[in-house]
Motif scaffolding. Structure first.
Motif, PDB file in Angstrom:
ATOM      1  N   GLY A 206       0.761  -1.251   0.000  1.00 32.14           N
ATOM      2  CA  GLY A 206       0.000   0.000   0.000  1.00 32.14           C
ATOM      3  C   GLY A 206       0.778   1.280   0.000  1.00 32.14           C
ATOM      4  N   SER A 207       0.123   2.286  -0.561  1.00 31.77           N
ATOM      5  CA  SER A 207       0.611   3.656  -0.586  1.00 31.77           C
ATOM      6  C   SER A 207      -0.570   4.563  -0.291  1.00 31.77           C
ATOM      7  N   VAL A 208      -0.280   5.816  -0.017  1.00 26.09           N
ATOM      8  CA  VAL A 208      -1.334   6.786   0.233  1.00 26.09           C
ATOM      9  C   VAL A 208      -1.053   8.030  -0.611  1.00 26.09           C
ATOM     10  N   ILE A 209      -2.102   8.567  -1.243  1.00 32.10           N
ATOM     11  CA  ILE A 209      -2.004   9.869  -1.921  1.00 32.10           C
ATOM     12  C   ILE A 209      -2.677  10.886  -0.999  1.00 32.10           C
ATOM     13  N   ALA A 210      -2.098  12.065  -0.884  1.00 33.05           N
ATOM     14  CA  ALA A 210      -2.750  13.118  -0.092  1.00 33.05           C
ATOM     15  C   ALA A 210      -2.782  14.407  -0.895  1.00 33.05           C
ATOM     16  N   GLY A 211      -3.830  15.192  -0.655  1.00 34.45           N
ATOM     17  CA  GLY A 211      -3.985  16.472  -1.360  1.00 34.45           C
ATOM     18  C   GLY A 211      -5.282  17.147  -0.932  1.00 34.45           C
ATOM     19  N   THR A 212      -5.776  18.065  -1.757  1.00 34.59           N
ATOM     20  CA  THR A 212      -7.050  18.722  -1.433  1.00 34.59           C
ATOM     21  C   THR A 212      -8.201  17.715  -1.594  1.00 34.59           C
ATOM     22  N   SER A 213      -9.344  18.029  -0.991  1.00 38.96           N
ATOM     23  CA  SER A 213     -10.518  17.143  -1.103  1.00 38.96           C
ATOM     24  C   SER A 213     -10.914  16.975  -2.563  1.00 38.96           C
ATOM     25  N   ASP A 214     -10.795  18.050  -3.308  1.00 36.77           N
ATOM     26  CA  ASP A 214     -11.162  18.021  -4.716  1.00 36.77           C
ATOM     27  C   ASP A 214     -10.251  17.060  -5.500  1.00 36.77           C
ATOM     28  N   LEU A 215      -8.957  17.170  -5.238  1.00 35.20           N
ATOM     29  CA  LEU A 215      -7.983  16.292  -5.908  1.00 35.20           C
ATOM     30  C   LEU A 215      -8.237  14.828  -5.521  1.00 35.20           C
ATOM     31  N   ILE A 216      -8.504  14.596  -4.237  1.00 33.62           N
ATOM     32  CA  ILE A 216      -8.714  13.217  -3.772  1.00 33.62           C
ATOM     33  C   ILE A 216     -10.010  12.638  -4.347  1.00 33.62           C
ATOM     34  N   ALA A 217     -11.006  13.470  -4.557  1.00 27.19           N
ATOM     35  CA  ALA A 217     -12.246  12.982  -5.189  1.00 27.19           C
ATOM     36  C   ALA A 217     -11.948  12.491  -6.610  1.00 27.19           C
ATOM     37  N   ARG A 218     -11.131  13.257  -7.328  1.00 23.82           N
ATOM     38  CA  ARG A 218     -10.756  12.823  -8.693  1.00 23.82           C
ATOM     39  C   ARG A 218      -9.915  11.552  -8.623  1.00 23.82           C
ATOM     40  N   ALA A 219      -9.013  11.516  -7.653  1.00 23.53           N
ATOM     41  CA  ALA A 219      -8.131  10.349  -7.499  1.00 23.53           C
ATOM     42  C   ALA A 219      -8.941   9.094  -7.159  1.00 23.53           C
ATOM     43  N   ARG A 220      -9.976   9.265  -6.339  1.00 23.90           N
ATOM     44  CA  ARG A 220     -10.800   8.102  -5.960  1.00 23.90           C
ATOM     45  C   ARG A 220     -11.480   7.508  -7.190  1.00 23.90           C
ATOM     46  N   ARG A 221     -11.919   8.388  -8.069  1.00 24.50           N
ATOM     47  CA  ARG A 221     -12.573   7.928  -9.299  1.00 24.50           C
ATOM     48  C   ARG A 221     -11.562   7.206 -10.203  1.00 24.50           C
ATOM     49  N   TRP A 222     -10.359   7.774 -10.336  1.00 21.34           N
ATOM     50  CA  TRP A 222      -9.343   7.113 -11.161  1.00 21.34           C
ATOM     51  C   TRP A 222      -8.920   5.772 -10.553  1.00 21.34           C
ATOM     52  N   ARG A 223      -8.866   5.724  -9.235  1.00 27.06           N
ATOM     53  CA  ARG A 223      -8.522   4.452  -8.583  1.00 27.06           C
ATOM     54  C   ARG A 223      -9.558   3.388  -8.959  1.00 27.06           C
ATOM     55  N   LYS A 224     -10.821   3.767  -8.976  1.00 25.43           N
ATOM     56  CA  LYS A 224     -11.882   2.815  -9.344  1.00 25.43           C
ATOM     57  C   LYS A 224     -11.700   2.374 -10.792  1.00 25.43           C
ATOM     58  N   ILE A 225     -11.430   3.354 -11.673  1.00 24.84           N
ATOM     59  CA  ILE A 225     -11.252   3.046 -13.099  1.00 24.84           C
ATOM     60  C   ILE A 225     -10.112   2.037 -13.290  1.00 24.84           C
ATOM     61  N   LEU A 226      -9.065   2.188 -12.499  1.00 24.21           N
ATOM     62  CA  LEU A 226      -7.903   1.294 -12.635  1.00 24.21           C
ATOM     63  C   LEU A 226      -8.092  -0.036 -11.902  1.00 24.21           C
ATOM     64  N   GLY A 227      -9.261  -0.247 -11.337  1.00 19.57           N
ATOM     65  CA  GLY A 227      -9.497  -1.514 -10.633  1.00 19.57           C
ATOM     66  C   GLY A 227      -8.889  -1.537  -9.247  1.00 19.57           C
ATOM     67  N   GLY A 228      -8.628  -0.348  -8.701  1.00 16.62           N
ATOM     68  CA  GLY A 228      -8.017  -0.286  -7.364  1.00 16.62           C
ATOM     69  C   GLY A 228      -9.018   0.003  -6.262  1.00 16.62           C
ATOM     70  N   GLY A 229     -10.311  -0.108  -6.568  1.00 18.16           N
ATOM     71  CA  GLY A 229     -11.326   0.029  -5.516  1.00 18.16           C
ATOM     72  C   GLY A 229     -11.363  -1.288  -4.759  1.00 18.16           C
ATOM     73  N   MET A 230     -10.843  -1.280  -3.550  1.00 17.75           N
ATOM     74  CA  MET A 230     -10.746  -2.531  -2.783  1.00 17.75           C
ATOM     75  C   MET A 230     -11.889  -2.581  -1.766  1.00 17.75           C
ATOM     76  N   ARG A 231     -12.242  -3.724  -1.344  1.00 17.22           N
ATOM     77  CA  ARG A 231     -13.401  -3.862  -0.447  1.00 17.22           C
ATOM     78  C   ARG A 231     -12.971  -3.831   1.024  1.00 17.22           C
ATOM     79  N   GLN A 232     -12.732  -4.991   1.665  1.00 16.65           N
ATOM     80  CA  GLN A 232     -12.373  -4.957   3.098  1.00 16.65           C
ATOM     81  C   GLN A 232     -10.874  -4.641   3.213  1.00 16.65           C
ATOM     82  N   ALA A 233     -10.521  -3.458   2.729  1.00 19.46           N
ATOM     83  CA  ALA A 233      -9.113  -3.092   2.612  1.00 19.46           C
ATOM     84  C   ALA A 233      -8.488  -2.727   3.958  1.00 19.46           C
ATOM     85  N   GLY A 234      -9.306  -2.745   5.004  1.00 18.90           N
ATOM     86  CA  GLY A 234      -8.762  -2.517   6.351  1.00 18.90           C
ATOM     87  C   GLY A 234      -7.683  -3.524   6.705  1.00 18.90           C
ATOM     88  N   ILE A 235      -7.730  -4.703   6.092  1.00 23.81           N
ATOM     89  CA  ILE A 235      -6.701  -5.735   6.280  1.00 23.81           C
ATOM     90  C   ILE A 235      -5.327  -5.164   5.913  1.00 23.81           C
TER      91      ILE A 235
END
Ligand code: TLP
Length: 343
Positions: A206-235
């Motif tokens: 794992g890695s973490v991206i940090a930035g403004t809320s606006d940037l992270i909202a865009r990043a969250r969408r791109w993460r989903k597009i790339l198949g990086g939306g994980m489910r019980q990722a708390g593990i």
């Protein structure tokens, strides 16, 4: 095996394994994993940014950041040895459709004057400059700490031209510990930052991206597009929290071990290295009398693993799973290989 190839080989601690087994979980694509949310809040706080996002790897973090900042057919300015340019398998060309404008740096640090010069004027022929990427510590330059002053000057310049800055901070905490300057001060000199949990901090993934809320909202969408939306990722997030809370200060041990190893290596025939330039946990040497591939193969036979990064260049990396006594054993073996020049 004494594995000096990378700090990526570090094993999770027993505390991390226990935390994985007992982590409170939810579906993170719904934003409902409490452990992921805790990690993201902690990372945002440590980096002084509005929000943070857990991603699968440093490469994914950098690529999502590029996608979140850049339109296709735009240009990204970076240092010629940058990880994003050399070790991400051409991803930015394939995914974001951007082109790179590599600039020669000084031990990994870009010159603000060169950056200023490289920013494109508005002209239909030119690819618009969409992003400047920095890397701290700089891997291929030998784990060098890019001075905060240099970053801040580039950031001011970038802002005055309305160009965002992304920081590949895979080893930002190494820079922070080595310089005594908190990570959030480096992160204040960029719009987005990617930090790796899985290098010297020893989390498994794992890695973490940090930035403004606006940037992270865009990043969250791109993460989903790339198949990086994980489910019980708390593990994954649970050991990441332990990494950020308990593994940062101990990076100084890796730095002291790297300096110890570098001082030993610098005395050996056939090695070119200035140990004073070893600032963190990465040592890059030039071999003057032996081929790098041959050298690393000879060491492998002696149960020592190193990285070959060119015809005559070798990278040694220290981390929590190599101790001072491992290095005391490794040094005479390395010396023996160099003296005999054997494969
Ligand atoms: N670097 C790895 C290899 O890819 C070379 C290593 O062993 O050092 N940024 C920087 C500065 C990195 O050094 C790395 C990993 C990454 C990004 C990518 O991280 P991962 O491996 O998690 O995709």
């Amino acid at each position: 095996m004494i594995d000096l190839r990378s700090d990526t080989v570090t094993q999770p601690t027993p505390e991390m394994r226990r935390a994985m087994a007992t982590a409170e979980l939810g579906d993170d694509v719904y934003g409902e994993d409490p452990t992921v949310n805790r990690l993201q809040e902690l990372a945002a706080e440590m980096l002084g940014k509005e929000e943070a996002l857990l991603v699968t790897s440093g490469t994914q973090g950098n690529q999502i950041s590029i996608l979140s900042h850049c339109a296709p057919a735009s240009e990204v300015i970076l240092e010629e040895g940058a990880h994003i340019l050399n070790y991400e398998a051409g991803a930015a060309a394939a995914l974001a459709g951007v082109q790179f404008r590599p600039l020669a740096g000084e031990r990994g640090a870009l010159s603000p004057a060169d950056v200023s010069e490289a920013i494109r004027e508005d002209n239909i022929h030119f690819p618009p400059t969409a992003l400047i990427c920095l890397e701290n510590t700089h891997n291929r330059a030998g784990g060098t700490v890019i001075p905060l002053q240099t970053m801040a000057t580039i950031y001011r310049l970038a802002r005055s031209r309305s160009i965002p800055v992304h920081l590949d901070g895979a080893r930002l905490f190494n820079a922070a510990v080595a310089s005594g300057i908190p990570a959030r001060q480096y992160a204040a000199a960029c719009d987005s930052v990617q930090i790796c949990l899985s290098k010297g901090l020893a989390a498994p993934v794992g890695s973490v991206i940090a930035g403004t809320s606006d940037l992270i909202a865009r990043a969250r969408r791109w993460r989903k597009i790339l198949g990086g939306g994980m489910r019980q990722a708390g593990i994954i997030a649970a050991p990441g929290i332990i990494a950020l809370q308990t593994m940062v200060e101990r990076l100084s041990e890796d730095h002291a071990n790297a300096r110890f190893l570098a001082e030993g290596l610098a005395l050996m025939p056939g090695i070119e290295l200035n140990p004073v330039q070893v600032e963190t946990n990465i040592i890059i040497v030039r071999l003057t009398a032996m081929d790098a591939a041959q050298f690393s193969e000879a060491l492998r036979k002696r149960a020592i693993l190193v990285n070959t990064i060119g015809r005559d260049r070798i990278r040694f990396t220290t981390h929590k799973d190599v101790t001072r006594s491992h290095l005391e054993k490794a040094l005479p073996q390395i010396n023996g290989v160099l003296k005999r020049g054997e494969a």
